[in-house]
Design a protein around this motif. Structure first.
Motif, PDB file in Angstrom:
ATOM      1  N   ALA A  94       0.841  -1.206   0.000  1.00  0.00           N
ATOM      2  CA  ALA A  94       0.000   0.000   0.000  1.00  0.00           C
ATOM      3  C   ALA A  94       0.873   1.251   0.000  1.00  0.00           C
ATOM      4  N   PHE A  95       1.944   1.232   0.772  1.00  0.00           N
ATOM      5  CA  PHE A  95       2.861   2.380   0.837  1.00  0.00           C
ATOM      6  C   PHE A  95       3.552   2.587  -0.509  1.00  0.00           C
ATOM      7  N   MET A  96       4.046   1.512  -1.093  1.00  0.00           N
ATOM      8  CA  MET A  96       4.788   1.607  -2.354  1.00  0.00           C
ATOM      9  C   MET A  96       3.905   2.031  -3.521  1.00  0.00           C
ATOM     10  N   THR A  97       2.609   1.730  -3.447  1.00  0.00           N
ATOM     11  CA  THR A  97       1.692   2.083  -4.533  1.00  0.00           C
ATOM     12  C   THR A  97       0.933   3.385  -4.272  1.00  0.00           C
ATOM     13  N   GLY A  98       1.239   4.046  -3.149  1.00  0.00           N
ATOM     14  CA  GLY A  98       0.613   5.325  -2.851  1.00  0.00           C
ATOM     15  C   GLY A  98      -0.751   5.233  -2.193  1.00  0.00           C
ATOM     16  N   LYS A  99      -1.204   4.033  -1.850  1.00  0.00           N
ATOM     17  CA  LYS A  99      -2.494   3.881  -1.171  1.00  0.00           C
ATOM     18  C   LYS A  99      -2.394   4.219   0.310  1.00  0.00           C
ATOM     19  N   LEU A 100      -1.169   4.250   0.823  1.00  0.00           N
ATOM     20  CA  LEU A 100      -0.897   4.557   2.222  1.00  0.00           C
ATOM     21  C   LEU A 100       0.263   5.533   2.281  1.00  0.00           C
ATOM     22  N   LYS A 101       0.072   6.604   3.031  1.00  0.00           N
ATOM     23  CA  LYS A 101       1.146   7.561   3.273  1.00  0.00           C
ATOM     24  C   LYS A 101       1.485   7.493   4.756  1.00  0.00           C
ATOM     25  N   ILE A 102       2.772   7.499   5.058  1.00  0.00           N
ATOM     26  CA  ILE A 102       3.225   7.382   6.436  1.00  0.00           C
ATOM     27  C   ILE A 102       4.125   8.553   6.772  1.00  0.00           C
ATOM     28  N   ASP A 103       3.825   9.211   7.885  1.00  0.00           N
ATOM     29  CA  ASP A 103       4.684  10.257   8.433  1.00  0.00           C
ATOM     30  C   ASP A 103       5.137   9.792   9.807  1.00  0.00           C
ATOM     31  N   GLY A 104       6.391  10.044  10.130  1.00  0.00           N
ATOM     32  CA  GLY A 104       6.881   9.678  11.450  1.00  0.00           C
ATOM     33  C   GLY A 104       7.686   8.396  11.416  1.00  0.00           C
ATOM     34  N   ASP A 105       7.616   7.648  12.491  1.00  0.00           N
ATOM     35  CA  ASP A 105       8.433   6.462  12.719  1.00  0.00           C
ATOM     36  C   ASP A 105       7.947   5.278  11.871  1.00  0.00           C
ATOM     37  N   MET A 106       8.710   4.960  10.833  1.00  0.00           N
ATOM     38  CA  MET A 106       8.346   3.867   9.927  1.00  0.00           C
ATOM     39  C   MET A 106       8.354   2.510  10.650  1.00  0.00           C
ATOM     40  N   THR A 107       9.232   2.327  11.615  1.00  0.00           N
ATOM     41  CA  THR A 107       9.268   1.043  12.321  1.00  0.00           C
ATOM     42  C   THR A 107       7.984   0.825  13.119  1.00  0.00           C
ATOM     43  N   LYS A 108       7.406   1.899  13.625  1.00  0.00           N
ATOM     44  CA  LYS A 108       6.133   1.771  14.358  1.00  0.00           C
ATOM     45  C   LYS A 108       4.994   1.427  13.398  1.00  0.00           C
ATOM     46  N   ALA A 109       5.069   1.937  12.170  1.00  0.00           N
ATOM     47  CA  ALA A 109       4.069   1.577  11.161  1.00  0.00           C
ATOM     48  C   ALA A 109       4.155   0.094  10.825  1.00  0.00           C
ATOM     49  N   LEU A 110       5.368  -0.418  10.678  1.00  0.00           N
ATOM     50  CA  LEU A 110       5.549  -1.846  10.404  1.00  0.00           C
ATOM     51  C   LEU A 110       5.070  -2.692  11.580  1.00  0.00           C
ATOM     52  N   LYS A 111       5.312  -2.222  12.789  1.00  0.00           N
ATOM     53  CA  LYS A 111       4.864  -2.922  13.999  1.00  0.00           C
ATOM     54  C   LYS A 111       3.334  -3.007  14.040  1.00  0.00           C
ATOM     55  N   LEU A 112       2.681  -1.947  13.591  1.00  0.00           N
ATOM     56  CA  LEU A 112       1.218  -1.931  13.592  1.00  0.00           C
ATOM     57  C   LEU A 112       0.657  -3.067  12.740  1.00  0.00           C
ATOM     58  N   GLU A 113       1.255  -3.293  11.590  1.00  0.00           N
ATOM     59  CA  GLU A 113       0.753  -4.363  10.730  1.00  0.00           C
ATOM     60  C   GLU A 113       0.890  -5.722  11.420  1.00  0.00           C
ATOM     61  N   SER A 114       1.991  -5.952  12.121  1.00  0.00           N
ATOM     62  CA  SER A 114       2.146  -7.226  12.822  1.00  0.00           C
ATOM     63  C   SER A 114       1.135  -7.355  13.965  1.00  0.00           C
ATOM     64  N   ILE A 115       0.779  -6.239  14.597  1.00  0.00           N
ATOM     65  CA  ILE A 115      -0.226  -6.260  15.663  1.00  0.00           C
ATOM     66  C   ILE A 115      -1.601  -6.588  15.080  1.00  0.00           C
ATOM     67  N   VAL A 116      -1.952  -5.924  13.992  1.00  0.00           N
ATOM     68  CA  VAL A 116      -3.265  -6.136  13.358  1.00  0.00           C
ATOM     69  C   VAL A 116      -3.461  -7.602  13.006  1.00  0.00           C
ATOM     70  N   LYS A 117      -2.396  -8.254  12.560  1.00  0.00           N
ATOM     71  CA  LYS A 117      -2.499  -9.672  12.162  1.00  0.00           C
ATOM     72  C   LYS A 117      -2.822 -10.571  13.348  1.00  0.00           C
ATOM     73  N   LYS A 118      -2.577 -10.120  14.563  1.00  0.00           N
ATOM     74  CA  LYS A 118      -2.843 -10.936  15.741  1.00  0.00           C
ATOM     75  C   LYS A 118      -4.304 -10.863  16.198  1.00  0.00           C
ATOM     76  N   TYR A 119      -5.056  -9.977  15.576  1.00  0.00           N
ATOM     77  CA  TYR A 119      -6.470  -9.833  15.887  1.00  0.00           C
ATOM     78  C   TYR A 119      -7.290 -10.356  14.715  1.00  0.00           C
ATOM     79  N   GLU A 120      -8.451 -10.919  15.026  1.00  0.00           N
ATOM     80  CA  GLU A 120      -9.325 -11.417  13.972  1.00  0.00           C
ATOM     81  C   GLU A 120     -10.266 -10.296  13.564  1.00  0.00           C
ATOM     82  N   LEU A 121      -9.802  -9.488  12.610  1.00  0.00           N
ATOM     83  CA  LEU A 121     -10.573  -8.344  12.150  1.00  0.00           C
ATOM     84  C   LEU A 121     -11.293  -8.732  10.864  1.00  0.00           C
ATOM     85  N   ASP A 122     -12.501  -9.204  11.001  1.00  0.00           N
ATOM     86  CA  ASP A 122     -13.284  -9.650   9.854  1.00  0.00           C
ATOM     87  C   ASP A 122     -14.086  -8.482   9.314  1.00  0.00           C
ATOM     88  N   ILE A 123     -13.579  -7.864   8.288  1.00  0.00           N
ATOM     89  CA  ILE A 123     -14.213  -6.666   7.721  1.00  0.00           C
ATOM     90  C   ILE A 123     -15.199  -7.075   6.645  1.00  0.00           C
TER      91      ILE A 123
END
Length: 115
Positions: A86-115
């Protein structure tokens, strides 16, 4: 997590807060404030001391800001949109700490978020 397909962004954010607080193990030891700017609406989510709390936008500076559309946000939560892609294709823009953004994705995967 219950299906969020027909929910508003505010309801989605409240549900995320509730889910994390019901299962705080994946955020254990974190002290991070994420700001989400979704279709122009801003929300801050503080992960601290094993708790998640939605903050008012102006309350504090975020460690990491993620900007995307609500459609892409839902896909990201459901694991149907890879954060780096998403970041590489421009669907997601990130400002600030990139490592925290990567950490967020690993956290999200630990939850069953059925959208």
């Amino acid at each position: 997590m219950k299906r969020m397909a027909m929910t508003t962004l505010n309801e989605t954010m409240q549900q995320i807060e509730k889910e994390i607080n019901n299962n705080p193990e994946p955020i254990s030891g974190m002290d991070t404030i994420y700001k989400f700017v979704i279709d122009g609406e801003a929300y801050q989510l503080q992960l601290k001391d094993g708790k998640a709390e939605l903050l008012s936008d102006a309350e504090v500076d975020a460690d990491c800001t993620l900007k995307m559309s609500y459609d892409n946000f839902q896909k990201f939560l459901a694991g149907k949109l890879n954060g780096m892609t998403a970041f590489m294709t421009g669907k997601l823009k990130i400002d600030g700490d990139m490592t925290k953004a990567l950490k967020l994705e690993s956290i999200v995967k630990k939850y069953e978020l059925d959208i």
